[in-house]
Design a protein around this motif. Structure first.
Motif, PDB file in Angstrom:
ATOM      1  N   TRP A 120      15.935  45.594 -34.746  1.00  0.00           N
ATOM      2  CA  TRP A 120      16.383  44.551 -33.830  1.00  0.00           C
ATOM      3  C   TRP A 120      16.911  45.150 -32.537  1.00  0.00           C
ATOM      4  O   TRP A 120      17.861  45.949 -32.562  1.00  0.00           O
ATOM      5  N   PRO A 121      16.363  44.772 -31.387  1.00  0.00           N
ATOM      6  CA  PRO A 121      16.974  45.186 -30.113  1.00  0.00           C
ATOM      7  C   PRO A 121      18.358  44.564 -29.954  1.00  0.00           C
ATOM      8  O   PRO A 121      18.692  43.572 -30.607  1.00  0.00           O
ATOM      9  N   THR A 122      19.162  45.147 -29.080  1.00  0.00           N
ATOM     10  CA  THR A 122      20.501  44.625 -28.830  1.00  0.00           C
ATOM     11  C   THR A 122      20.412  43.202 -28.271  1.00  0.00           C
ATOM     12  O   THR A 122      19.737  42.977 -27.260  1.00  0.00           O
ATOM     13  N   PRO A 123      21.066  42.243 -28.904  1.00  0.00           N
ATOM     14  CA  PRO A 123      20.996  40.859 -28.414  1.00  0.00           C
ATOM     15  C   PRO A 123      21.994  40.600 -27.294  1.00  0.00           C
ATOM     16  O   PRO A 123      22.903  41.399 -27.038  1.00  0.00           O
ATOM     17  N   MET A 124      21.829  39.461 -26.646  1.00  0.00           N
ATOM     18  CA  MET A 124      22.812  38.956 -25.694  1.00  0.00           C
ATOM     19  C   MET A 124      23.864  38.164 -26.463  1.00  0.00           C
ATOM     20  O   MET A 124      23.605  37.684 -27.573  1.00  0.00           O
ATOM     21  N   VAL A 125      25.058  38.045 -25.878  1.00  0.00           N
ATOM     22  CA  VAL A 125      26.132  37.244 -26.457  1.00  0.00           C
ATOM     23  C   VAL A 125      26.229  35.954 -25.653  1.00  0.00           C
ATOM     24  O   VAL A 125      26.410  35.986 -24.435  1.00  0.00           O
ATOM     25  N   PHE A 126      26.081  34.813 -26.348  1.00  0.00           N
ATOM     26  CA  PHE A 126      26.145  33.505 -25.696  1.00  0.00           C
ATOM     27  C   PHE A 126      27.416  32.784 -26.129  1.00  0.00           C
ATOM     28  O   PHE A 126      27.772  32.801 -27.309  1.00  0.00           O
ATOM     29  N   GLU A 127      28.091  32.151 -25.179  1.00  0.00           N
ATOM     30  CA  GLU A 127      29.260  31.314 -25.472  1.00  0.00           C
ATOM     31  C   GLU A 127      28.954  29.904 -25.014  1.00  0.00           C
ATOM     32  O   GLU A 127      28.617  29.679 -23.844  1.00  0.00           O
ATOM     33  N   GLN A 128      29.061  28.933 -25.931  1.00  0.00           N
ATOM     34  CA  GLN A 128      28.776  27.548 -25.575  1.00  0.00           C
ATOM     35  C   GLN A 128      29.554  26.608 -26.481  1.00  0.00           C
ATOM     36  O   GLN A 128      29.511  26.735 -27.709  1.00  0.00           O
ATOM     37  N   SER A 129      30.268  25.684 -25.870  1.00  0.00           N
ATOM     38  CA  SER A 129      31.004  24.637 -26.590  1.00  0.00           C
ATOM     39  C   SER A 129      31.930  25.211 -27.660  1.00  0.00           C
ATOM     40  O   SER A 129      32.101  24.634 -28.731  1.00  0.00           O
ATOM     41  N   GLY A 130      32.525  26.356 -27.364  1.00  0.00           N
ATOM     42  CA  GLY A 130      33.454  26.967 -28.301  1.00  0.00           C
ATOM     43  C   GLY A 130      32.796  27.783 -29.389  1.00  0.00           C
ATOM     44  O   GLY A 130      33.490  28.347 -30.237  1.00  0.00           O
ATOM     45  N   TYR A 131      31.480  27.868 -29.398  1.00  0.00           N
ATOM     46  CA  TYR A 131      30.750  28.653 -30.380  1.00  0.00           C
ATOM     47  C   TYR A 131      30.205  29.912 -29.727  1.00  0.00           C
ATOM     48  O   TYR A 131      29.813  29.912 -28.557  1.00  0.00           O
ATOM     49  N   ARG A 132      30.154  30.985 -30.487  1.00  0.00           N
ATOM     50  CA  ARG A 132      29.567  32.238 -30.019  1.00  0.00           C
ATOM     51  C   ARG A 132      28.289  32.504 -30.819  1.00  0.00           C
ATOM     52  O   ARG A 132      28.273  32.385 -32.043  1.00  0.00           O
ATOM     53  N   SER A 133      27.232  32.827 -30.112  1.00  0.00           N
ATOM     54  CA  SER A 133      25.979  33.138 -30.795  1.00  0.00           C
ATOM     55  C   SER A 133      25.359  34.381 -30.167  1.00  0.00           C
ATOM     56  O   SER A 133      25.769  34.835 -29.092  1.00  0.00           O
ATOM     57  N   PHE A 134      24.344  34.924 -30.863  1.00  0.00           N
ATOM     58  CA  PHE A 134      23.732  36.182 -30.458  1.00  0.00           C
ATOM     59  C   PHE A 134      22.219  36.006 -30.494  1.00  0.00           C
ATOM     60  O   PHE A 134      21.663  35.535 -31.502  1.00  0.00           O
ATOM     61  N   GLY A 135      21.560  36.368 -29.402  1.00  0.00           N
ATOM     62  CA  GLY A 135      20.122  36.154 -29.390  1.00  0.00           C
ATOM     63  C   GLY A 135      19.450  36.687 -28.147  1.00  0.00           C
ATOM     64  O   GLY A 135      19.973  37.573 -27.453  1.00  0.00           O
ATOM     65  N   TYR A 136      18.307  36.096 -27.845  1.00  0.00           N
ATOM     66  CA  TYR A 136      17.433  36.599 -26.793  1.00  0.00           C
ATOM     67  C   TYR A 136      16.910  35.436 -25.962  1.00  0.00           C
ATOM     68  O   TYR A 136      16.538  34.393 -26.506  1.00  0.00           O
ATOM     69  N   ALA A 137      16.887  35.630 -24.649  1.00  0.00           N
ATOM     70  CA  ALA A 137      16.353  34.627 -23.742  1.00  0.00           C
ATOM     71  C   ALA A 137      15.021  35.111 -23.179  1.00  0.00           C
ATOM     72  O   ALA A 137      14.813  36.324 -23.006  1.00  0.00           O
ATOM     73  N   ASP A 138      14.130  34.177 -22.935  1.00  0.00           N
ATOM     74  CA  ASP A 138      12.856  34.419 -22.249  1.00  0.00           C
ATOM     75  C   ASP A 138      11.822  35.172 -23.096  1.00  0.00           C
ATOM     76  O   ASP A 138      10.729  34.686 -23.317  1.00  0.00           O
ATOM     77  N   ARG A 139      12.196  36.353 -23.607  1.00  0.00           N
ATOM     78  CA  ARG A 139      11.187  37.170 -24.292  1.00  0.00           C
ATOM     79  C   ARG A 139      11.877  38.121 -25.257  1.00  0.00           C
ATOM     80  O   ARG A 139      12.945  38.650 -24.986  1.00  0.00           O
TER      81      ARG A 139
END
Length: 302
Positions: A120-139
């Motif tokens: 797994w490549p290093t994911p981005m950290v997303f913060e939204q509506s009080g939740y934290r998630s980890f994933g990938y945008a665009d590609r």
């Protein structure tokens, strides 16, 4: 390769929140730790047709291509799943966070597949509506390393990837793949770049120690890890703690600094009802700080 399902559903979309059944479904999800896919299916089933029409077709949001990386020096076969996402959409890392949908893989259509390792490549950290998630945008280029059952025979990579797709709303999707791999294919620069974009090992990151203590909670176990890790040059730190065993939900980790130590803790809850016994050697902690990430495998007892 299977990841634990999150206990909470993604932040609701405007269309889904308009459903009169939304509060009841969310309460059911929180109390029963139902899978994200089941929650979303219930939401869609109770959302008015006018709102459902605004939900995009998952097949239009992601496109998959198999990249062939030939044979490694160790004799394994290297490939990758290249996911291209529609503008403004993202998908999730192996441990997606409380607001994410975990990816799942079905390799049943493949041939000569002895062992599969996902890098797994290093994911981005997303913060939204009080939740934290980890994933990938665009590609996302997701390297797949295969140990064939028979080194002298061809490998066919065929199956399905179930994944979450999120923008203002989150929906489940899946992509299918079927490709014969060429053992003599040249190394693919996109796969090489994705392999290089992994979190650092504990040694590479300068970790000199990691210990874990556990305390019982009303619903499970709280694990607290103390990691001797140099602080990042800039930015704050967040951590993901994975139990390393199936059927266990992990909450969002709380992270703080105590001098040279990073202290992070989370609650583990056994979703099977069979009792929870942790193996510290299988605990996996990924620390994200600044532009760096560290992958720490196992911790000693306190």
């Amino acid at each position: 390769m299977t990841e634990p399902a999150p206990r909470h559903a993604p932040a609701p979309a405007a269309a889904l929140a308009a459903s009169p059944a939304f509060p009841a479904v969310m309460a059911f999800a929180a109390s029963c730790a139902a899978s994200i896919a089941m929650v979303l299916a219930l939401l869609l089933a109770t959302t008015p047709a006018s709102a459902q029409s605004a939900i995009p077709d998952p097949d239009q949001l992601v496109r998959l291509r198999v990249l062939d990386g030939g044979t490694t020096a160790e004799g394994t076969r290297m490939a990758a799943l290249e996911l291209t996402l529609a503008e403004g959409w993202k998908t999730y890392w192996r441990s997606p966070g409380e607001a994410g949908i975990p990816p799942r893989f079905d390799w049943s259509g493949s041939r000569n597949l002895g062992k599969v390792q996902i890098h797994w490549p290093t994911p981005m950290v997303f913060e939204q509506s009080g939740y934290r998630s980890f994933g990938y945008a665009d590609r996302l280029v997701l390297p797949i390393e295969i140990t064939p059952e028979r080194a002298d025979q061809d490998v066919r990579l065929a199956g399905r990837m179930d994944l979450g797709l999120c923008s203002d709303i989150c929906i489940p999707g899946n992509v299918h793949f079927d490709q014969a791999l060429d053992a003599a294919a040249p190394r693919d620069p996109q796969i090489i770049a994705a392999l290089a974009d992994r979190p650092s090992t504990a040694r590479e990151a300068g970790v000199t120690g990691a210990s874990c203590s556990v305390q019982p909670t009303q619903d499970g176990i709280r694990l607290t890890a103390r990691i001797d890790l140099p602080p990042p040059s800039s930015g704050s730190e967040v951590a993901v703690i994975e139990p390393g065993i199936p059927g266990v939900w992990a909450g969002q980790a709380e992270t703080r600094r105590e001098g040279p130590q990073l202290v992070t803790s989370t609650e583990f809850i056994d979703e099977t009802g069979e009792g929870l016994a942790l193996d510290r050697s299988k605990i996996r902690i990924t620390v994200f700080g600044g532009s760096q990430a560290a992958d720490i495998r196992g911790c000693s007892g306190e």
